[in-house]
Design an enzyme around this catalytic site. Structure first.
Site, short mmCIF file in Angstrom:
data_model
loop_
_atom_site.label_atom_id
_atom_site.label_comp_id
_atom_site.label_asym_id
_atom_site.label_seq_id
_atom_site.Cartn_x
_atom_site.Cartn_y
_atom_site.Cartn_z
N SER A 96 0.82 -1.20 0.00
CA SER A 96 0.00 0.00 0.00
C SER A 96 0.86 1.26 0.00
O SER A 96 1.92 1.30 0.61
CB SER A 96 -0.88 0.00 1.25
N TYR A 119 -1.76 5.85 -4.64
CA TYR A 119 -2.76 6.92 -4.58
C TYR A 119 -2.10 8.12 -5.24
O TYR A 119 -0.92 8.38 -5.00
CB TYR A 119 -3.10 7.30 -3.14
N THR A 145 -5.08 3.02 -7.61
CA THR A 145 -6.41 3.02 -7.01
C THR A 145 -7.20 4.20 -7.55
O THR A 145 -6.78 5.35 -7.40
CB THR A 145 -6.32 3.07 -5.48
N LYS A 220 -7.17 -0.21 -10.45
CA LYS A 220 -7.84 -0.90 -9.34
C LYS A 220 -9.06 -0.10 -8.89
O LYS A 220 -8.93 1.05 -8.48
CB LYS A 220 -6.85 -1.04 -8.17
N HIS A 244 -12.97 -1.48 -3.02
CA HIS A 244 -12.15 -0.96 -1.93
C HIS A 244 -12.52 -1.62 -0.61
O HIS A 244 -12.70 -0.95 0.41
CB HIS A 244 -12.33 0.57 -1.83
#
Length: 357
Positions: A96, A119, A145, A220, A244
């Protein structure tokens, strides 16, 4: 107590982790339960091959590790433990952006195929630095994402006044003054996202990313056929059907229910993966039967990590592997390519004409 399946880790972890509960979260699970098998019999299943190739990388099974943030909140070894467990299982770990260990630290745990979940921050220089660091640290793909222009209303985070404990930081942003999450009067994470994450993110940014890295980009957070088609046009190397972990927009469909629409829209041009709600090897089989090239697990990793650290994550990956292998055998499938749509039946199927004798 002997742990015999993945969900039993949840009960142990719940004593250690803050609580959560939403409609889509239940639906992610329940939708799997409504898909039934059509096993084929009298097939020699003495040898079963679960190996597969993802973006050119050979892995031991189509079960990979999804990005989950802040793993040191679950266990002191956090992402280190997860990275070692995934590597031992011969599969891919996705780190992440909001990890409590940096890309370099995860790379230092030893060999392994790793993807980096991204992100997009308002400050593109930060994004560029991060992507370059991931690439230098040997990461092989970016999972971008795209379902978080704003953080969903995570009521459990608000109740828990969610913020990072003082001893932890978002390691990838340390030194950029972006690693801190301040106390807030609702959820520190929501305030952080509002301040840092770019709401203007659009398809042109997917193209921009391709100009700064040679890593393939997985999009994603796709749950419709329309977006799957645009993702291909935008140069995505693959799609992850994801809601998510059911924490963004409540009342989106379960990912397993959205999967087939996305797969059909891609017409086999790029691989489609799924995350959300996978707790059993049977779930993995169902996803592959509906056209997924592989699945990612999130919560089971966090739960097992909280309960038993690296050993827990290893065990979860092994349990899913064993259950999946057994499901293949009992369905009459010896390799992943033998798993077809005919091996399952769903509530949206038209009734099959009865065979004439």
């Amino acid at each position: 107590m002997e742990i015999t399946n993945v969900t039993e880790y949840e009960a142990i972890a719940k004593e250690k982790l803050p609580k959560m509960d939403q409609w889509t979260l239940q639906e992610n699970r329940n939708a799997f339960a409504r898909i039934l098998f059509r096993p084929r019999i009298l097939i020699d299943v003495s040898k079963i091959d679960m190996t597969t190739t993802i973006l050119g990388f050979k892995i031991s099974m189509p079960i990979m590790v999804a990005p989950t943030a802040m793993q040191k909140m679950a266990h002191p070894e956090g992402e280190y433990a997860t990275a070692r467990a995934a590597s031992a299982a011969g599969t891919i770990m996705t780190l992440s952006s909001w990890a409590t260990s940096s890309v370099e630290e995860v790379a230092s745990t030893g060999p392994g195929i790793r993807f980096f979940q991204l992100y997009v921050y308002k400050n593109r220089k930060v994004v560029e630095q991060l992507v370059r660091r991931a690439e230098r640290a040997g990461f092989k793909a970016i999972a971008l994402t795209v379902d978080t222009p704003r953080l969903g209303r995570r009521e459990s985070d608000i109740k828990n006044r969610f913020t990072l404990p003082p001893n932890l930081t978002l390691k990838n942003f340390e030194g950029l003054d972006l690693g801190k999450m301040d106390e807030a009067n609702d959820s520190g994470l929501a305030s952080y996202v509002a301040g840092q994450i770019d709401r203007t993110l659009s398809w042109k940014d997917v193209q921009w990313l391709q100009t700064i890295t040679s890593m393939p980009i997985l999009v994603k957070g796709v749950i419709t056929g329309e977006d799957a088609r645009i993702a291909i046009q935008a140069g995505a190397a693959g799609i992850i059907v994801s809601n998510h972990g059911a924490r963004q927009l409540d009342y989106v469909p379960a990912t397993i229910s959205a999967l087939e629409e996305v797969v059909k829209a891609t017409q086999g041009r790029i691989p489609v993966f799924l995350d959300g709600g996978v707790r059993r090897g049977t779930d993995v089989f169902k996803a592959l039967a509906l056209g997924a090239s592989g699945i990612f697990i999130g919560r089971p990793v966090v739960f097992s990590l909280a309960a038993e650290g690296e050993a827990g994550v290893r065990k979860v990956l092994q349990m899913l592997r064993d259950e999946f292998e057994l499901t293949m055998a009992l369905s009459g499938c010896r390799s992943l390519k033998e798993i077809t749509r005919n091996h399952i039946t769903t509530e949206w199927d038209t009734p099959r004409p009865s065979a004439r004798l």
